[in-house]
Write an enzyme that holds these catalytic residues in place. Sequence first.
Site, PDB file in Angstrom:
ATOM      1  N   HIS A   1      -0.201  11.176 -28.358  1.00 32.88           N
ATOM      2  CA  HIS A   1       0.192   8.973 -27.935  1.00 32.88           C
ATOM      3  C   HIS A   1      -0.956   7.955 -28.846  1.00 32.88           C
ATOM      4  O   HIS A   1      -0.652   7.234 -29.308  1.00 32.88           O
ATOM      5  CB  HIS A   1      -0.813   8.957 -26.761  1.00 32.88           C
ATOM      6  CG  HIS A   1       0.022   9.595 -25.381  1.00 32.88           C
ATOM      7  ND1 HIS A   1      -1.025   9.830 -24.057  1.00 32.88           N
ATOM      8  CD2 HIS A   1       1.699   9.841 -25.652  1.00 32.88           C
ATOM      9  CE1 HIS A   1       0.224   9.788 -23.213  1.00 32.88           C
ATOM     10  NE2 HIS A   1       1.471  10.027 -23.972  1.00 32.88           N
TER      11      HIS A   1
ATOM     12  N   LYS B   1       7.746  23.477 -14.808  1.00 35.66           N
ATOM     13  CA  LYS B   1       6.808  21.550 -14.041  1.00 35.66           C
ATOM     14  C   LYS B   1       5.938  22.152 -12.318  1.00 35.66           C
ATOM     15  O   LYS B   1       5.064  21.805 -12.437  1.00 35.66           O
ATOM     16  CB  LYS B   1       7.168  20.431 -14.707  1.00 35.66           C
ATOM     17  CG  LYS B   1       6.798  19.361 -14.313  1.00 35.66           C
ATOM     18  CD  LYS B   1       6.260  18.390 -14.747  1.00 35.66           C
ATOM     19  CE  LYS B   1       5.565  16.523 -14.737  1.00 35.66           C
ATOM     20  NZ  LYS B   1       5.649  16.278 -15.573  1.00 35.66           N
TER      21      LYS B   1
ATOM     22  N   ASN C   1      -0.507  18.222 -21.065  1.00 36.19           N
ATOM     23  CA  ASN C   1      -0.479  17.535 -22.027  1.00 36.19           C
ATOM     24  C   ASN C   1      -0.354  17.674 -23.843  1.00 36.19           C
ATOM     25  O   ASN C   1      -0.985  16.898 -24.110  1.00 36.19           O
ATOM     26  CB  ASN C   1      -1.644  16.711 -22.097  1.00 36.19           C
ATOM     27  CG  ASN C   1      -1.933  15.546 -20.830  1.00 36.19           C
ATOM     28  OD1 ASN C   1      -0.324  15.457 -20.512  1.00 36.19           O
ATOM     29  ND2 ASN C   1      -2.675  15.266 -20.365  1.00 36.19           N
TER      30      ASN C   1
ATOM     31  N   ARG D   1      -2.917  20.815 -15.291  1.00 40.74           N
ATOM     32  CA  ARG D   1      -2.059  19.998 -15.121  1.00 40.74           C
ATOM     33  C   ARG D   1      -2.403  19.678 -16.957  1.00 40.74           C
ATOM     34  O   ARG D   1      -1.479  19.244 -16.724  1.00 40.74           O
ATOM     35  CB  ARG D   1      -1.867  19.186 -14.526  1.00 40.74           C
ATOM     36  CG  ARG D   1      -0.529  17.803 -14.455  1.00 40.74           C
ATOM     37  CD  ARG D   1      -0.240  17.337 -13.665  1.00 40.74           C
ATOM     38  NE  ARG D   1       0.863  16.706 -13.144  1.00 40.74           N
ATOM     39  CZ  ARG D   1       1.756  16.080 -13.069  1.00 40.74           C
ATOM     40  NH1 ARG D   1       1.365  15.914 -11.358  1.00 40.74           N
ATOM     41  NH2 ARG D   1       2.451  14.536 -13.187  1.00 40.74           N
TER      42      ARG D   1
ATOM     43  N   GLU E   1       9.941  17.565 -24.864  1.00 42.53           N
ATOM     44  CA  GLU E   1       8.692  17.952 -23.949  1.00 42.53           C
ATOM     45  C   GLU E   1       9.389  19.411 -23.501  1.00 42.53           C
ATOM     46  O   GLU E   1       9.109  20.453 -23.265  1.00 42.53           O
ATOM     47  CB  GLU E   1       9.664  16.996 -22.631  1.00 42.53           C
ATOM     48  CG  GLU E   1       8.519  15.522 -23.128  1.00 42.53           C
ATOM     49  CD  GLU E   1       7.544  15.523 -22.832  1.00 42.53           C
ATOM     50  OE1 GLU E   1       7.071  16.408 -22.375  1.00 42.53           O
ATOM     51  OE2 GLU E   1       7.038  14.377 -22.788  1.00 42.53           O
TER      52      GLU E   1
ATOM     53  N   HIS F   1       9.067   8.368 -28.011  1.00 41.32           N
ATOM     54  CA  HIS F   1       7.834   9.128 -26.744  1.00 41.32           C
ATOM     55  C   HIS F   1       8.313  11.376 -27.236  1.00 41.32           C
ATOM     56  O   HIS F   1       7.106  11.615 -27.579  1.00 41.32           O
ATOM     57  CB  HIS F   1       8.010   9.231 -25.682  1.00 41.32           C
ATOM     58  CG  HIS F   1       7.031   9.987 -24.304  1.00 41.32           C
ATOM     59  ND1 HIS F   1       5.468   9.881 -25.094  1.00 41.32           N
ATOM     60  CD2 HIS F   1       6.654  11.224 -24.423  1.00 41.32           C
ATOM     61  CE1 HIS F   1       4.519  10.968 -24.267  1.00 41.32           C
ATOM     62  NE2 HIS F   1       5.424  11.199 -23.880  1.00 41.32           N
TER      63      HIS F   1
ATOM     64  N   GLU G   1      -3.765  16.935 -12.280  1.00 45.68           N
ATOM     65  CA  GLU G   1      -4.668  17.039 -12.661  1.00 45.68           C
ATOM     66  C   GLU G   1      -5.919  16.767 -13.134  1.00 45.68           C
ATOM     67  O   GLU G   1      -7.062  16.704 -14.286  1.00 45.68           O
ATOM     68  CB  GLU G   1      -3.865  15.885 -14.371  1.00 45.68           C
ATOM     69  CG  GLU G   1      -4.084  16.376 -15.790  1.00 45.68           C
ATOM     70  CD  GLU G   1      -3.489  15.379 -16.015  1.00 45.68           C
ATOM     71  OE1 GLU G   1      -2.396  15.013 -16.060  1.00 45.68           O
ATOM     72  OE2 GLU G   1      -4.413  15.224 -17.428  1.00 45.68           O
TER      73      GLU G   1
ATOM     74  N   HIS H   1       0.042  15.313 -26.566  1.00 43.22           N
ATOM     75  CA  HIS H   1       0.230  14.325 -26.721  1.00 43.22           C
ATOM     76  C   HIS H   1      -1.210  13.245 -27.210  1.00 43.22           C
ATOM     77  O   HIS H   1      -1.275  12.284 -27.027  1.00 43.22           O
ATOM     78  CB  HIS H   1       0.418  14.140 -25.301  1.00 43.22           C
ATOM     79  CG  HIS H   1       1.607  14.442 -24.309  1.00 43.22           C
ATOM     80  ND1 HIS H   1       2.158  15.692 -24.835  1.00 43.22           N
ATOM     81  CD2 HIS H   1       2.180  13.901 -23.452  1.00 43.22           C
ATOM     82  CE1 HIS H   1       3.080  15.216 -23.737  1.00 43.22           C
ATOM     83  NE2 HIS H   1       3.716  14.413 -24.004  1.00 43.22           N
TER      84      HIS H   1
ATOM     85  N   ARG I   1       1.243  -1.037   0.028  1.00 46.56           N
ATOM     86  CA  ARG I   1      -0.290   0.063   0.040  1.00 46.56           C
ATOM     87  C   ARG I   1       1.190   1.271  -0.072  1.00 46.56           C
ATOM     88  O   ARG I   1       0.718   1.746   0.472  1.00 46.56           O
ATOM     89  CB  ARG I   1      -1.388   0.015   1.284  1.00 46.56           C
ATOM     90  CG  ARG I   1      -2.383  -1.580   1.809  1.00 46.56           C
ATOM     91  CD  ARG I   1      -2.889  -0.485   2.526  1.00 46.56           C
ATOM     92  NE  ARG I   1      -4.063  -1.923   2.083  1.00 46.56           N
ATOM     93  CZ  ARG I   1      -4.550  -2.876   2.667  1.00 46.56           C
ATOM     94  NH1 ARG I   1      -2.933  -3.225   3.876  1.00 46.56           N
ATOM     95  NH2 ARG I   1      -5.201  -3.658   2.157  1.00 46.56           N
TER      96      ARG I   1
ATOM     97  N   LYS J   1       3.258  11.273 -11.532  1.00 52.94           N
ATOM     98  CA  LYS J   1       3.152  10.575 -12.673  1.00 52.94           C
ATOM     99  C   LYS J   1       3.049   9.440 -12.450  1.00 52.94           C
ATOM    100  O   LYS J   1       4.448   8.922 -13.131  1.00 52.94           O
ATOM    101  CB  LYS J   1       2.331  10.894 -13.386  1.00 52.94           C
ATOM    102  CG  LYS J   1       1.453  12.035 -14.294  1.00 52.94           C
ATOM    103  CD  LYS J   1       0.703  12.453 -15.025  1.00 52.94           C
ATOM    104  CE  LYS J   1       0.013  13.386 -15.030  1.00 52.94           C
ATOM    105  NZ  LYS J   1      -0.361  13.664 -16.747  1.00 52.94           N
TER     106      LYS J   1
HETATM  107  N1  GLY Z   1       4.251  14.706 -18.624  1.00 47.90           N
HETATM  108  C1  GLY Z   1       3.280  15.531 -17.909  1.00 47.90           C
HETATM  109  C2  GLY Z   1       2.551  15.359 -16.385  1.00 47.90           C
HETATM  110  O1  GLY Z   1       3.365  14.677 -15.435  1.00 47.90           O
HETATM  111  O2  GLY Z   1       1.331  15.600 -16.465  1.00 47.90           O
END
Ligand code: GLY
Length: 366
Positions: free
Chosen positions: A256, A231, A249, A245, A189, A268, A241, A252, A125, A147
Amino acid sequence: MQSLLIERKGNPVEFSYPIVWEDGFKAIGSHLDMLGLSAKKACIAADSRVASLYLQELSDALKDHFRQVDLFVFPEGESSKNLETVQKLYEFLIQKKYERRDLLIALGGGVTGDLTGFTAATYLRGIDFIQVPTTLLAQVDSSIGGKTGVDLDQYKNMVGAFCQPRLVYMNAASLVSLSDRQFASGMAEVIKTALLRDAEFFRWILSHRQQIEARDTESLDAMIRRCCEIKAMVVEEDPKEQGIRATLNLGHTIGHAIEKLMDFQLLHGECVSLGTVAAAYISYRRGFIPEEDYQNIRSCLRAFHLPVSFCKVPAEKILLATKTDKKMEGGQIKFILLHPLGNAVIDRTVCDEEILEAIHILNGEA
Ligand code: GLY
């Protein structure tokens, strides 16, 4: 040594951890001592390539600070980012009798950080973990902000958890061993980060292209630091998010889709580059940015050896794949647009025709 604190205030503080920049791995033990994370077991997880480069050096730096240091090595590549590798890591930790107060260390790029972080979030956990990013992409984006997750079949990052690391330890020297292709992938990025929050930084990247390409230490330090500041600001405001946040993206949604349709043969950052061109094109067509900005974004990505055109998959297939992305909300795509350059916005009204037109532009068909 430089550092940056990433902190979400509250009562109690929701999370607080430093990002530190050091030359080499030697100083890692003293950072862990200061955070009260040493004197127990530590397991370093790394892929086979990173393990051959840095595992020895890192475990040597840790051995005086832990009773036991273990090494878990898995095959390099996105194909390892799945529940099977996570299960192997759980089994390894059980076998070595890891308890809740022990530590996991993610040494490597985005795949390693995501899957190790997810294991840490769920084993018993939740146990502590730290990020030791060795790629540009991980240093400017994926190692920060908590993330974690793995892919499920071809669905990228479909299973995961928000779980903040206790420390992000950057060794600038590790960028030296990166291939040009991996470095370029990280630059996607970097450029994305500048576009979504800081137009001045975007201009700085354009004017420092030669120094960045030559991996000049001073320029890379400044560039990585600025990405981390941006960031950190975004994650502090919206760690899970719920809102802002999602702007991280940028590029993306289509990125993606291409990544999974190409079965992860493109990196990526290469897919983010294509997705960013498409998002910039839609922004331009909507009148949010002038054509000159769209062309500058395209040229900047190309100048850093990133793809800006793509014709391997039919546009309709890419459009369909965007619909299975987890960035959907109530059946609508949360598309990220520039409005203007340096300010990303979330737009839920981008229609199929606009997406198709942008993909046709990538195909060179429009
Ligand atoms: N890579 C996008 C984020 O961390 O929200």
